[in-house]
Design an enzyme around this catalytic site. Structure first.
Site, short mmCIF file in Angstrom:
data_model
loop_
_atom_site.label_atom_id
_atom_site.label_comp_id
_atom_site.label_asym_id
_atom_site.label_seq_id
_atom_site.Cartn_x
_atom_site.Cartn_y
_atom_site.Cartn_z
N ARG A 44 41.58 46.85 45.41
CA ARG A 44 42.47 47.06 43.90
C ARG A 44 42.02 48.15 43.07
O ARG A 44 40.72 48.35 43.14
CB ARG A 44 42.29 45.68 43.14
CG ARG A 44 43.17 44.61 44.23
CD ARG A 44 43.03 43.34 43.11
NE ARG A 44 43.67 42.20 44.17
CZ ARG A 44 43.93 41.00 43.70
NH1 ARG A 44 43.63 40.81 42.46
NH2 ARG A 44 44.63 40.09 44.56
N ARG A 47 35.14 42.32 38.06
CA ARG A 47 36.51 43.18 38.22
C ARG A 47 36.02 44.56 39.18
O ARG A 47 35.52 45.43 38.66
CB ARG A 47 36.95 43.52 36.97
CG ARG A 47 38.59 44.07 37.06
CD ARG A 47 39.01 44.67 35.83
NE ARG A 47 39.46 43.44 35.21
CZ ARG A 47 40.35 42.93 35.01
NH1 ARG A 47 41.34 43.12 35.94
NH2 ARG A 47 40.38 41.74 34.35
N GLU A 96 39.10 33.56 35.53
CA GLU A 96 40.10 33.31 36.46
C GLU A 96 39.31 33.69 37.91
O GLU A 96 38.95 34.60 38.12
CB GLU A 96 41.31 34.35 36.23
CG GLU A 96 42.25 34.26 37.13
CD GLU A 96 43.46 34.96 37.28
OE1 GLU A 96 43.82 35.73 35.99
OE2 GLU A 96 44.21 35.51 38.24
N SER A 128 44.55 31.88 41.96
CA SER A 128 45.86 31.84 41.30
C SER A 128 46.79 31.39 42.24
O SER A 128 46.96 31.94 43.36
CB SER A 128 46.12 33.04 40.94
OG SER A 128 47.43 33.66 40.33
N ARG A 161 33.72 37.07 43.35
CA ARG A 161 33.76 36.96 41.79
C ARG A 161 33.24 35.55 42.02
O ARG A 161 32.53 34.97 40.85
CB ARG A 161 35.15 37.11 41.44
CG ARG A 161 35.37 36.64 39.88
CD ARG A 161 36.78 36.60 39.56
NE ARG A 161 37.33 37.86 39.19
CZ ARG A 161 38.20 38.36 38.77
NH1 ARG A 161 39.11 37.12 38.29
NH2 ARG A 161 38.79 39.47 38.29
#
Length: 439
Positions: free
Chosen positions: A273, A288, A362, A365, A403
RNA sequence: GGAGAGGUGGCUGAGUGGCCGAAAGCGCCGCAUUGCUAAUGCGGUGUAUGGGCAAAACCUGUACCUCGGGUUCGAAUCCCGACCUCUCCGCCA
Protein backbone atom coordinates in the site's frame (compact mmCIF):
# COMPACT_ATOMS: atom_id res chain seq x y z
CA UNK A 1 -5.05 4.40 -19.69
CA UNK A 2 -6.15 0.89 -20.51
CA UNK A 3 -6.47 0.78 -24.27
CA UNK A 4 -7.46 -2.84 -24.12
CA UNK A 5 -10.01 -3.47 -21.45
CA UNK A 6 -11.52 -6.88 -21.96
CA UNK A 7 -15.23 -7.07 -22.53
CA UNK A 8 -15.80 -8.23 -19.00
CA UNK A 9 -14.81 -4.84 -17.77
CA UNK A 10 -16.75 -3.03 -20.37
CA UNK A 11 -19.83 -4.79 -19.21
CA UNK A 12 -18.94 -4.48 -15.59
CA UNK A 13 -21.85 -3.13 -13.66
CA UNK A 14 -22.00 -2.33 -10.08
CA UNK A 15 -25.43 -1.77 -8.83
CA UNK A 16 -28.15 -3.47 -10.77
CA UNK A 17 -29.12 -0.84 -13.36
CA UNK A 18 -32.71 -1.87 -12.75
CA UNK A 19 -32.35 -0.86 -9.17
CA UNK A 20 -31.06 2.58 -10.06
CA UNK A 21 -33.90 2.95 -12.51
CA UNK A 22 -36.51 1.98 -9.97
CA UNK A 23 -35.05 3.45 -6.82
CA UNK A 24 -32.86 6.35 -7.82
CA UNK A 25 -33.65 8.17 -4.60
CA UNK A 26 -32.61 5.22 -2.48
CA UNK A 27 -29.32 5.00 -4.34
CA UNK A 28 -28.72 8.69 -3.84
CA UNK A 29 -29.58 8.51 -0.17
CA UNK A 30 -27.17 5.60 0.24
CA UNK A 31 -24.35 7.55 -1.33
CA UNK A 32 -25.16 10.54 0.85
CA UNK A 33 -24.81 8.35 3.91
CA UNK A 34 -21.35 7.42 2.67
CA UNK A 35 -20.56 11.08 2.02
CA UNK A 36 -19.97 10.32 -1.63
CA UNK A 37 -21.62 12.79 -3.99
CA UNK A 38 -23.43 11.08 -6.86
CA UNK A 39 -26.58 13.09 -7.54
CA UNK A 40 -25.50 14.16 -10.99
CA UNK A 41 -24.08 10.74 -11.81
CA UNK A 42 -27.38 9.07 -11.07
CA UNK A 43 -29.41 11.61 -12.98
CA UNK A 44 -27.10 11.37 -15.95
CA UNK A 45 -27.38 7.62 -15.84
CA UNK A 46 -31.17 7.73 -15.89
CA UNK A 47 -31.10 10.05 -18.85
CA UNK A 48 -28.65 7.95 -20.84
CA UNK A 49 -30.37 4.73 -19.89
CA UNK A 50 -33.59 6.00 -21.40
CA UNK A 51 -31.82 7.03 -24.57
CA UNK A 52 -30.04 3.75 -24.80
CA UNK A 53 -33.22 1.77 -24.81
CA UNK A 54 -34.85 3.88 -27.48
CA UNK A 55 -31.82 3.72 -29.75
CA UNK A 56 -31.30 0.05 -29.08
CA UNK A 57 -34.82 -0.72 -30.13
CA UNK A 58 -34.36 1.08 -33.42
CA UNK A 59 -31.00 -0.47 -34.01
CA UNK A 60 -32.41 -3.94 -33.51
CA UNK A 61 -35.13 -3.22 -36.03
CA UNK A 62 -32.62 -2.23 -38.69
CA UNK A 63 -30.54 -5.27 -37.96
CA UNK A 64 -33.56 -7.51 -38.23
CA UNK A 65 -34.33 -6.03 -41.62
CA UNK A 66 -30.77 -6.72 -42.66
CA UNK A 67 -30.88 -10.28 -41.53
CA UNK A 68 -34.10 -10.99 -43.36
CA UNK A 69 -32.73 -9.50 -46.57
CA UNK A 70 -29.55 -11.51 -46.24
CA UNK A 71 -31.50 -14.69 -46.78
CA UNK A 72 -33.03 -13.35 -49.96
CA UNK A 73 -29.73 -12.12 -51.30
CA UNK A 74 -28.43 -15.64 -51.32
CA UNK A 75 -31.21 -16.69 -53.70
CA UNK A 76 -31.82 -13.67 -55.91
CA UNK A 77 -30.09 -13.07 -59.21
CA UNK A 78 -29.52 -10.22 -61.64
CA UNK A 79 -31.52 -7.05 -61.44
CA UNK A 80 -33.60 -8.01 -58.43
CA UNK A 81 -30.50 -8.78 -56.52
CA UNK A 82 -28.92 -5.50 -57.45
CA UNK A 83 -32.02 -3.61 -56.36
CA UNK A 84 -32.06 -5.27 -52.97
CA UNK A 85 -28.36 -4.71 -52.55
CA UNK A 86 -28.78 -1.00 -53.01
CA UNK A 87 -31.70 -0.83 -50.63
CA UNK A 88 -29.81 -2.73 -47.99
CA UNK A 89 -26.81 -0.49 -48.32
CA UNK A 90 -28.95 2.28 -46.89
CA UNK A 91 -30.32 0.17 -44.08
CA UNK A 92 -26.81 -0.86 -43.31
CA UNK A 93 -25.60 2.70 -43.09
CA UNK A 94 -28.49 3.61 -40.83
CA UNK A 95 -27.79 0.69 -38.54
CA UNK A 96 -24.16 1.61 -38.38
CA UNK A 97 -24.78 5.18 -37.35
CA UNK A 98 -27.21 4.06 -34.66
CA UNK A 99 -24.62 1.61 -33.50
CA UNK A 100 -22.01 4.33 -33.15
CA UNK A 101 -24.32 6.57 -31.24
CA UNK A 102 -25.26 3.74 -28.99
CA UNK A 103 -21.77 2.61 -28.18
CA UNK A 104 -20.80 6.14 -27.15
CA UNK A 105 -23.71 6.15 -24.75
CA UNK A 106 -22.89 2.73 -23.42
CA UNK A 107 -19.32 3.68 -22.75
CA UNK A 108 -20.46 6.65 -20.73
CA UNK A 109 -22.97 4.53 -18.83
CA UNK A 110 -20.26 2.07 -17.86
CA UNK A 111 -18.09 4.83 -16.51
CA UNK A 112 -21.00 6.17 -14.49
CA UNK A 113 -21.96 2.78 -13.13
CA UNK A 114 -18.47 2.04 -11.95
CA UNK A 115 -18.60 5.19 -9.87
CA UNK A 116 -21.96 4.82 -8.22
CA UNK A 117 -21.40 3.33 -4.78
CA UNK A 118 -23.20 0.42 -3.19
CA UNK A 119 -26.11 1.30 -0.93
CA UNK A 120 -25.27 0.76 2.74
CA UNK A 121 -27.37 -1.37 5.05
CA UNK A 122 -29.86 0.43 7.30
CA UNK A 123 -27.87 -0.89 10.25
CA UNK A 124 -24.90 1.23 9.22
CA UNK A 125 -24.67 4.16 11.61
CA UNK A 126 -24.67 7.73 10.39
CA UNK A 127 -21.33 9.46 10.71
CA UNK A 128 -18.42 11.21 9.08
CA UNK A 129 -15.24 9.48 10.16
CA UNK A 130 -13.95 6.54 12.14
CA UNK A 131 -14.63 8.51 15.30
CA UNK A 132 -18.32 7.97 14.60
CA UNK A 133 -18.05 4.20 14.36
CA UNK A 134 -20.22 2.48 16.92
CA UNK A 135 -18.76 -0.03 19.32
CA UNK A 136 -20.86 -3.17 19.47
CA UNK A 137 -18.70 -5.57 21.41
CA UNK A 138 -15.75 -5.53 23.75
CA UNK A 139 -13.83 -8.63 24.72
CA UNK A 140 -10.99 -8.98 27.22
CA UNK A 141 -9.64 -6.53 29.77
CA UNK A 142 -6.79 -4.24 28.75
CA UNK A 143 -3.86 -5.14 30.94
CA UNK A 144 -2.85 -2.87 33.80
CA UNK A 145 0.89 -2.61 34.06
CA UNK A 146 2.63 -2.31 37.40
CA UNK A 147 5.68 -1.00 35.61
CA UNK A 148 6.29 1.53 32.87
CA UNK A 149 5.42 -0.40 29.69
CA UNK A 150 7.45 0.11 26.54
CA UNK A 151 6.01 0.54 23.09
CA UNK A 152 6.65 -2.03 20.38
CA UNK A 153 9.44 0.01 18.88
CA UNK A 154 11.40 0.12 22.12
CA UNK A 155 10.70 -3.53 22.75
CA UNK A 156 11.58 -4.51 19.21
CA UNK A 157 14.82 -2.62 19.23
CA UNK A 158 15.97 -3.66 22.68
CA UNK A 159 15.24 -7.31 21.91
CA UNK A 160 16.79 -6.97 18.46
CA UNK A 161 13.60 -7.98 16.69
CA UNK A 162 13.33 -5.03 14.33
CA UNK A 163 15.57 -2.60 12.51
CA UNK A 164 13.97 0.59 11.28
CA UNK A 165 17.00 2.74 10.35
CA UNK A 166 18.46 0.18 8.01
CA UNK A 167 15.05 -0.49 6.49
CA UNK A 168 14.81 3.23 5.74
CA UNK A 169 18.26 3.09 4.18
CA UNK A 170 17.13 0.31 1.85
CA UNK A 171 13.56 1.22 1.14
CA UNK A 172 12.58 4.60 2.52
CA UNK A 173 9.78 5.52 4.86
CA UNK A 174 7.20 3.24 6.39
CA UNK A 175 9.39 0.20 6.13
CA UNK A 176 10.85 -2.24 8.62
CA UNK A 177 13.08 -5.22 8.92
CA UNK A 178 12.08 -8.12 11.12
CA UNK A 179 14.89 -10.18 12.50
CA UNK A 180 15.53 -12.93 15.00
CA UNK A 181 12.40 -13.81 16.97
CA UNK A 182 10.66 -10.92 15.27
CA UNK A 183 10.87 -12.71 11.95
CA UNK A 184 9.98 -16.03 13.53
CA UNK A 185 7.08 -14.55 15.43
CA UNK A 186 5.58 -13.18 12.25
CA UNK A 187 5.80 -16.52 10.53
CA UNK A 188 4.37 -18.19 13.61
CA UNK A 189 1.36 -15.94 13.89
CA UNK A 190 0.60 -16.28 10.17
CA UNK A 191 0.94 -20.03 10.32
CA UNK A 192 -1.20 -20.29 13.43
CA UNK A 193 -3.88 -18.24 11.75
CA UNK A 194 -3.80 -20.16 8.51
CA UNK A 195 -4.19 -23.40 10.44
CA UNK A 196 -7.11 -21.92 12.37
CA UNK A 197 -9.08 -20.90 9.29
CA UNK A 198 -8.30 -24.12 7.46
CA UNK A 199 -9.90 -25.88 10.41
CA UNK A 200 -12.99 -23.77 9.78
CA UNK A 201 -13.20 -25.10 6.26
CA UNK A 202 -11.29 -22.51 4.30
CA UNK A 203 -9.12 -23.54 1.38
CA UNK A 204 -5.67 -22.02 1.77
CA UNK A 205 -4.42 -20.20 -1.26
CA UNK A 206 -1.17 -18.46 -2.06
CA UNK A 207 -2.00 -16.06 -4.84
CA UNK A 208 -0.38 -13.58 -7.21
CA UNK A 209 0.25 -10.18 -5.66
CA UNK A 210 1.07 -8.61 -9.00
CA UNK A 211 -2.14 -8.54 -10.98
CA UNK A 212 -3.78 -7.08 -14.04
CA UNK A 213 -6.17 -4.23 -13.89
CA UNK A 214 -9.33 -6.33 -14.16
CA UNK A 215 -9.29 -7.91 -10.71
CA UNK A 216 -8.84 -4.47 -9.20
CA UNK A 217 -11.77 -3.02 -11.10
CA UNK A 218 -13.76 -6.14 -10.35
CA UNK A 219 -13.25 -5.89 -6.62
CA UNK A 220 -13.96 -2.16 -6.87
CA UNK A 221 -10.55 -0.86 -5.81
CA UNK A 222 -10.46 0.78 -9.21
CA UNK A 223 -11.53 3.29 -10.29
CA UNK A 224 -10.77 5.47 -7.32
CA UNK A 225 -7.99 3.61 -5.57
CA UNK A 226 -5.27 4.02 -8.16
CA UNK A 227 -3.26 6.30 -5.90
CA UNK A 228 -3.14 3.63 -3.25
CA UNK A 229 -1.60 0.95 -5.48
CA UNK A 230 1.96 0.46 -6.63
CA UNK A 231 2.06 0.23 -10.38
CA UNK A 232 4.42 -1.53 -12.73
CA UNK A 233 3.75 0.55 -15.77
CA UNK A 234 5.91 -1.32 -18.21
CA UNK A 235 3.93 -4.45 -17.66
CA UNK A 236 0.58 -2.86 -16.82
CA UNK A 237 0.49 -4.75 -13.59
CA UNK A 238 -0.37 -3.63 -10.09
CA UNK A 239 0.70 -4.77 -6.65
CA UNK A 240 -2.33 -5.72 -4.61
CA UNK A 241 -3.10 -4.20 -1.25
CA UNK A 242 -4.77 -7.41 -0.16
CA UNK A 243 -5.27 -10.95 -1.43
CA UNK A 244 -8.98 -10.17 -1.45
CA UNK A 245 -8.32 -8.93 -4.96
CA UNK A 246 -6.92 -12.05 -6.62
CA UNK A 247 -8.95 -14.44 -4.46
CA UNK A 248 -12.34 -12.82 -5.00
CA UNK A 249 -11.57 -12.57 -8.71
CA UNK A 250 -10.52 -16.22 -8.78
CA UNK A 251 -13.90 -17.34 -10.15
CA UNK A 252 -14.62 -14.26 -12.25
CA UNK A 253 -16.45 -14.97 -15.51
CA UNK A 254 -17.54 -18.32 -14.16
CA UNK A 255 -20.93 -19.79 -13.46
CA UNK A 256 -20.66 -21.92 -10.35
CA UNK A 257 -23.07 -24.57 -9.17
CA UNK A 258 -25.16 -23.64 -6.18
CA UNK A 259 -24.15 -26.95 -4.60
CA UNK A 260 -20.51 -25.88 -4.38
CA UNK A 261 -21.33 -22.68 -2.50
CA UNK A 262 -20.30 -21.15 -0.27
CA UNK A 263 -16.70 -21.07 -1.40
CA UNK A 264 -14.43 -20.39 1.55
CA UNK A 265 -10.92 -19.28 0.67
CA UNK A 266 -8.05 -18.22 2.85
CA UNK A 267 -5.77 -16.05 0.77
CA UNK A 268 -2.22 -15.63 1.94
CA UNK A 269 -0.15 -12.86 0.46
CA UNK A 270 2.12 -9.96 0.95
CA UNK A 271 0.20 -6.70 0.66
CA UNK A 272 1.44 -3.41 -0.71
CA UNK A 273 0.00 0.00 0.00
CA UNK A 274 1.34 3.36 -1.00
CA UNK A 275 -0.41 5.09 1.91
CA UNK A 276 -0.87 8.13 -0.28
CA UNK A 277 -2.70 10.82 1.62
CA UNK A 278 -1.65 9.43 4.98
CA UNK A 279 1.37 11.68 5.26
CA UNK A 280 2.22 12.37 8.87
CA UNK A 281 -0.13 9.70 10.23
CA UNK A 282 1.31 6.82 12.23
CA UNK A 283 4.73 7.42 10.78
CA UNK A 284 6.61 5.40 13.32
CA UNK A 285 6.81 1.71 13.90
CA UNK A 286 4.92 -1.20 12.47
CA UNK A 287 1.45 0.29 12.37
CA UNK A 288 1.17 1.90 8.95
CA UNK A 289 3.66 0.43 6.53
CA UNK A 290 3.99 -0.10 2.81
CA UNK A 291 4.36 -3.84 2.90
CA UNK A 292 2.94 -6.50 5.15
CA UNK A 293 1.62 -10.04 5.17
CA UNK A 294 -1.93 -11.09 5.62
CA UNK A 295 -4.18 -14.10 5.79
CA UNK A 296 -7.53 -13.08 4.39
CA UNK A 297 -10.86 -14.87 4.56
CA UNK A 298 -12.85 -14.61 1.35
CA UNK A 299 -16.38 -15.94 0.97
CA UNK A 300 -18.34 -16.39 -2.23
CA UNK A 301 -21.89 -17.37 -1.46
CA UNK A 302 -25.41 -17.52 -2.85
CA UNK A 303 -27.04 -14.26 -3.82
CA UNK A 304 -29.13 -14.24 -0.71
CA UNK A 305 -29.16 -11.51 1.91
CA UNK A 306 -29.74 -13.77 4.88
CA UNK A 307 -26.93 -16.04 3.75
CA UNK A 308 -24.66 -13.06 3.28
CA UNK A 309 -25.40 -11.86 6.81
CA UNK A 310 -24.75 -15.31 8.22
CA UNK A 311 -21.43 -15.45 6.44
CA UNK A 312 -20.56 -12.01 7.73
CA UNK A 313 -21.06 -13.20 11.30
CA UNK A 314 -19.12 -16.35 10.50
CA UNK A 315 -15.98 -14.64 9.25
CA UNK A 316 -16.19 -12.08 12.02
CA UNK A 317 -16.36 -14.81 14.65
CA UNK A 318 -13.44 -16.61 13.04
CA UNK A 319 -11.29 -13.52 13.35
CA UNK A 320 -12.43 -13.07 16.93
CA UNK A 321 -11.52 -16.66 17.71
CA UNK A 322 -8.02 -16.02 16.44
CA UNK A 323 -7.62 -13.03 18.73
CA UNK A 324 -9.14 -14.90 21.62
CA UNK A 325 -6.64 -17.67 20.97
CA UNK A 326 -3.89 -15.08 21.22
CA UNK A 327 -5.62 -13.72 24.33
CA UNK A 328 -5.57 -10.17 23.09
CA UNK A 329 -8.27 -7.71 24.20
CA UNK A 330 -10.28 -6.29 21.32
CA UNK A 331 -13.48 -4.59 20.39
CA UNK A 332 -15.74 -4.70 17.38
CA UNK A 333 -17.14 -1.57 15.77
CA UNK A 334 -19.95 -1.08 13.31
CA UNK A 335 -18.37 1.22 10.75
CA UNK A 336 -20.32 4.39 10.02
CA UNK A 337 -21.43 5.58 6.59
CA UNK A 338 -18.73 8.16 6.11
CA UNK A 339 -15.99 5.65 6.92
CA UNK A 340 -17.41 3.00 4.61
CA UNK A 341 -15.91 2.33 1.20
CA UNK A 342 -17.95 2.68 -1.96
CA UNK A 343 -18.46 -1.04 -2.57
CA UNK A 344 -19.47 -2.14 0.91
CA UNK A 345 -22.94 -2.76 2.28
CA UNK A 346 -21.66 -2.98 5.80
CA UNK A 347 -18.35 -3.33 7.56
CA UNK A 348 -17.26 -4.40 11.01
CA UNK A 349 -13.78 -3.54 12.13
CA UNK A 350 -11.99 -5.33 14.89
CA UNK A 351 -9.64 -3.18 16.90
CA UNK A 352 -7.07 -4.78 19.12
CA UNK A 353 -5.78 -3.25 22.31
CA UNK A 354 -2.43 -1.58 21.86
CA UNK A 355 -1.01 -0.24 25.13
CA UNK A 356 1.25 2.33 23.45
CA UNK A 357 -1.78 3.90 21.81
CA UNK A 358 -3.68 3.79 25.04
CA UNK A 359 -6.48 2.48 22.93
CA UNK A 360 -7.65 0.08 20.30
CA UNK A 361 -6.04 -0.03 16.88
CA UNK A 362 -7.68 -1.46 13.80
CA UNK A 363 -6.35 -4.89 12.98
CA UNK A 364 -9.22 -6.56 11.11
CA UNK A 365 -11.96 -5.52 8.77
CA UNK A 366 -14.96 -7.62 7.81
CA UNK A 367 -17.01 -6.47 4.85
CA UNK A 368 -19.93 -7.68 2.89
CA UNK A 369 -20.77 -6.49 -0.57
CA UNK A 370 -23.87 -8.36 -1.69
CA UNK A 371 -23.52 -8.65 -5.46
CA UNK A 372 -21.56 -5.44 -5.96
CA UNK A 373 -18.20 -7.08 -6.61
CA UNK A 374 -19.77 -10.13 -8.22
CA UNK A 375 -21.42 -7.99 -10.88
CA UNK A 376 -18.17 -6.35 -11.73
CA UNK A 377 -16.39 -9.66 -11.76
CA UNK A 378 -19.18 -11.40 -13.65
CA UNK A 379 -19.15 -13.98 -10.91
CA UNK A 380 -22.34 -16.04 -11.01
CA UNK A 381 -23.91 -19.32 -10.05
CA UNK A 382 -26.78 -21.46 -11.21
CA UNK A 383 -29.43 -21.85 -8.54
CA UNK A 384 -31.51 -24.95 -7.91
CA UNK A 385 -34.09 -23.77 -10.45
CA UNK A 386 -31.44 -23.48 -13.11
CA UNK A 387 -31.51 -19.71 -13.02
CA UNK A 388 -28.22 -17.86 -13.35
CA UNK A 389 -27.66 -15.33 -10.59
CA UNK A 390 -24.89 -13.19 -9.22
CA UNK A 391 -23.03 -14.43 -6.19
CA UNK A 392 -22.48 -12.44 -3.04
CA UNK A 393 -18.98 -11.83 -1.77
CA UNK A 394 -17.47 -11.06 1.62
CA UNK A 395 -14.07 -10.84 3.15
CA UNK A 396 -12.35 -10.37 6.44
CA UNK A 397 -8.86 -10.23 7.74
CA UNK A 398 -7.79 -13.35 9.60
CA UNK A 399 -4.53 -11.77 10.66
CA UNK A 400 -2.30 -9.02 9.32
CA UNK A 401 1.31 -8.89 10.39
CA UNK A 402 3.41 -7.17 11.50
CA UNK A 403 0.64 -4.88 12.74
CA UNK A 404 -0.61 -7.58 15.05
CA UNK A 405 2.92 -7.88 16.45
CA UNK A 406 2.41 -4.48 18.02
CA UNK A 407 -0.37 -5.90 20.15
CA UNK A 408 1.48 -9.10 20.91
CA UNK A 409 4.75 -7.46 21.91
CA UNK A 410 3.17 -4.69 23.94
CA UNK A 411 0.55 -6.78 25.70
CA UNK A 412 2.89 -9.65 26.47
CA UNK A 413 5.86 -7.61 27.70
CA UNK A 414 7.29 -8.24 31.15
CA UNK A 415 8.83 -5.91 33.72
CA UNK A 416 12.32 -7.17 32.92
CA UNK A 417 11.96 -6.20 29.25
CA UNK A 418 11.30 -9.70 27.98
CA UNK A 419 8.24 -10.77 26.06
CA UNK A 420 6.19 -13.86 26.78
CA UNK A 421 5.15 -15.79 23.71
CA UNK A 422 1.39 -16.45 23.50
CA UNK A 423 0.71 -20.06 24.19
CA UNK A 424 -0.94 -20.82 20.89
CA UNK A 425 2.15 -19.67 19.05
CA UNK A 426 4.63 -21.74 20.97
CA UNK A 427 4.19 -24.87 18.84
CA UNK A 428 5.21 -22.75 15.89
CA UNK A 429 8.33 -21.55 17.66
CA UNK A 430 9.81 -24.81 18.72
CA UNK A 431 8.08 -24.65 22.08
CA UNK A 432 9.77 -21.46 23.19
CA UNK A 433 7.88 -19.44 25.76
CA UNK A 434 9.66 -16.11 25.82
CA UNK A 435 11.81 -13.63 23.98
CA UNK A 436 14.64 -12.25 26.05
CA UNK A 437 17.57 -9.97 25.47
CA UNK A 438 20.68 -11.88 24.53
CA UNK A 439 23.77 -11.29 26.60
C1' G B 1 15.42 -12.47 -25.23
C1' G B 2 15.10 -15.63 -30.26
C1' A B 3 11.86 -18.97 -33.40
C1' G B 4 7.19 -21.09 -34.34
C1' A B 5 1.85 -22.60 -33.42
C1' G B 6 -2.81 -21.26 -31.96
C1' G B 7 -7.42 -18.79 -29.60
C1' U B 8 -15.00 -21.71 -31.80
C1' G B 9 -20.42 -23.51 -26.81
C1' G B 10 -19.30 -27.02 -19.92
C1' C B 11 -15.28 -30.03 -22.66
C1' U B 12 -13.15 -32.30 -27.35
C1' G B 13 -13.46 -30.62 -32.13
C1' A B 14 -15.66 -29.44 -37.41
C1' G B 15 -16.61 -25.25 -40.12
C1' U B 16 -12.81 -20.51 -45.24
C1' G B 17 -18.31 -15.29 -47.24
C1' G B 18 -25.16 -15.91 -46.91
C1' C B 19 -29.55 -21.43 -45.41
C1' C B 20 -24.12 -21.00 -38.87
C1' G B 21 -25.88 -19.77 -32.32
C1' A B 22 -22.79 -22.69 -35.07
C1' A B 23 -21.84 -30.22 -37.34
C1' A B 24 -20.30 -34.38 -34.54
C1' G B 25 -18.81 -36.56 -30.07
C1' C B 26 -18.45 -36.26 -24.76
C1' G B 27 -20.82 -34.38 -20.47
C1' C B 28 -25.50 -32.92 -18.29
C1' C B 29 -31.19 -33.09 -17.87
C1' G B 30 -35.93 -35.56 -19.16
C1' C B 31 -38.63 -39.74 -21.11
C1' A B 32 -38.64 -44.90 -22.71
C1' U B 33 -36.60 -49.69 -22.03
C1' U B 34 -33.95 -53.23 -18.95
C1' G B 35 -34.01 -57.76 -11.85
C1' C B 36 -29.91 -53.68 -9.94
C1' U B 37 -25.59 -51.43 -12.18
C1' A B 38 -24.04 -50.92 -17.05
C1' A B 39 -25.77 -50.40 -21.97
C1' U B 40 -29.42 -48.62 -25.65
C1' G B 41 -33.22 -45.40 -28.04
C1' C B 42 -35.78 -40.64 -28.39
C1' G B 43 -35.97 -35.57 -26.97
C1' G B 44 -33.73 -31.45 -24.63
C1' U B 45 -29.40 -28.76 -23.06
C1' G B 46 -25.36 -21.24 -23.67
C1' U B 47 -25.23 -16.05 -22.04
C1' A B 48 -26.78 -11.01 -22.29
C1' U B 49 -30.28 -7.53 -23.63
C1' G B 50 -35.04 -5.49 -25.84
C1' G B 51 -40.34 -6.54 -27.11
C1' G B 52 -45.01 -9.44 -26.31
C1' C B 53 -46.71 -9.37 -20.50
C1' A B 54 -48.64 -7.43 -14.21
C1' A B 55 -45.47 -11.70 -13.47
C1' A B 56 -43.56 -17.15 -14.01
C1' A B 57 -43.79 -20.19 -18.13
C1' C B 58 -43.74 -19.39 -23.08
C1' C B 59 -43.20 -16.77 -27.84
C1' U B 60 -40.18 -13.30 -30.34
C1' G B 61 -36.14 -9.35 -32.06
C1' U B 62 -30.93 -8.37 -31.46
C1' A B 63 -25.92 -9.36 -30.01
C1' C B 64 -22.02 -12.74 -28.75
C1' C B 65 -17.18 -18.16 -32.43
C1' U B 66 -10.59 -13.84 -27.50
C1' C B 67 -11.01 -8.26 -28.13
C1' G B 68 -11.00 -3.82 -31.33
C1' G B 69 -11.07 -1.89 -36.24
C1' G B 70 -11.61 -2.62 -41.71
C1' U B 71 -13.62 -4.81 -46.47
C1' U B 72 -18.82 -6.30 -47.94
C1' C B 73 -25.68 -5.75 -49.13
C1' G B 74 -23.90 -9.76 -45.72
C1' A B 75 -18.04 -12.00 -41.64
C1' A B 76 -16.83 -17.49 -37.01
C1' U B 77 -15.01 -17.47 -42.12
C1' C B 78 -11.17 -12.28 -45.74
C1' C B 79 -7.64 -7.94 -44.13
C1' C B 80 -5.15 -4.95 -40.08
C1' G B 81 -4.06 -4.23 -34.92
C1' A B 82 -4.15 -5.68 -29.75
C1' C B 83 -4.40 -9.24 -25.96
C1' C B 84 -3.85 -14.10 -24.33
C1' U B 85 -2.21 -19.27 -24.46
C1' C B 86 1.08 -23.12 -25.92
C1' U B 87 5.79 -25.40 -27.97
C1' C B 88 11.14 -25.23 -28.86
C1' C B 89 15.89 -22.64 -27.88
C1' G B 90 18.53 -19.27 -24.57
C1' C B 91 18.78 -17.11 -19.63
C1' C B 92 17.37 -17.72 -14.61
C1' A B 93 15.21 -18.00 -8.41
Amino acid sequence: MGSSWPSRERKALMLDPKRIREDADGVKAGARKKRIPVETLVDRFLELDEKRRALGFERDEQKAKQNRAGKDMARLQGEEREKLRKAMAEVSARAKSLENELSAIETEIQVLLLRIPNVPDPEVPEGETDRDNVEILRVGEPRKFDFQPKDHIQLGESLDLVDFPRAAKLAGSRTYILKNEGALLELAVLHYTLDAVVKKGFTPMIVPTLVRREPLVGTAYFPGGEEQAYTCEKDELFLVGTSEVPVTAFHSDEILDEAELPKLYAGYSTCYRREAGAAGKDTKGLYRIHQFNKVEQVVICRGDEAESRRMHQFILSNAEAILQGLQLPYRVVNVCGGDLGAPQIQKFDIETWMPSRGGYGETHSASRFYDYQARRLNLRYRDSNGKVRFCHTLNNTAIASPRILIAILENYQQADGSVTIPEVLRPYLGGRSEIRRKK
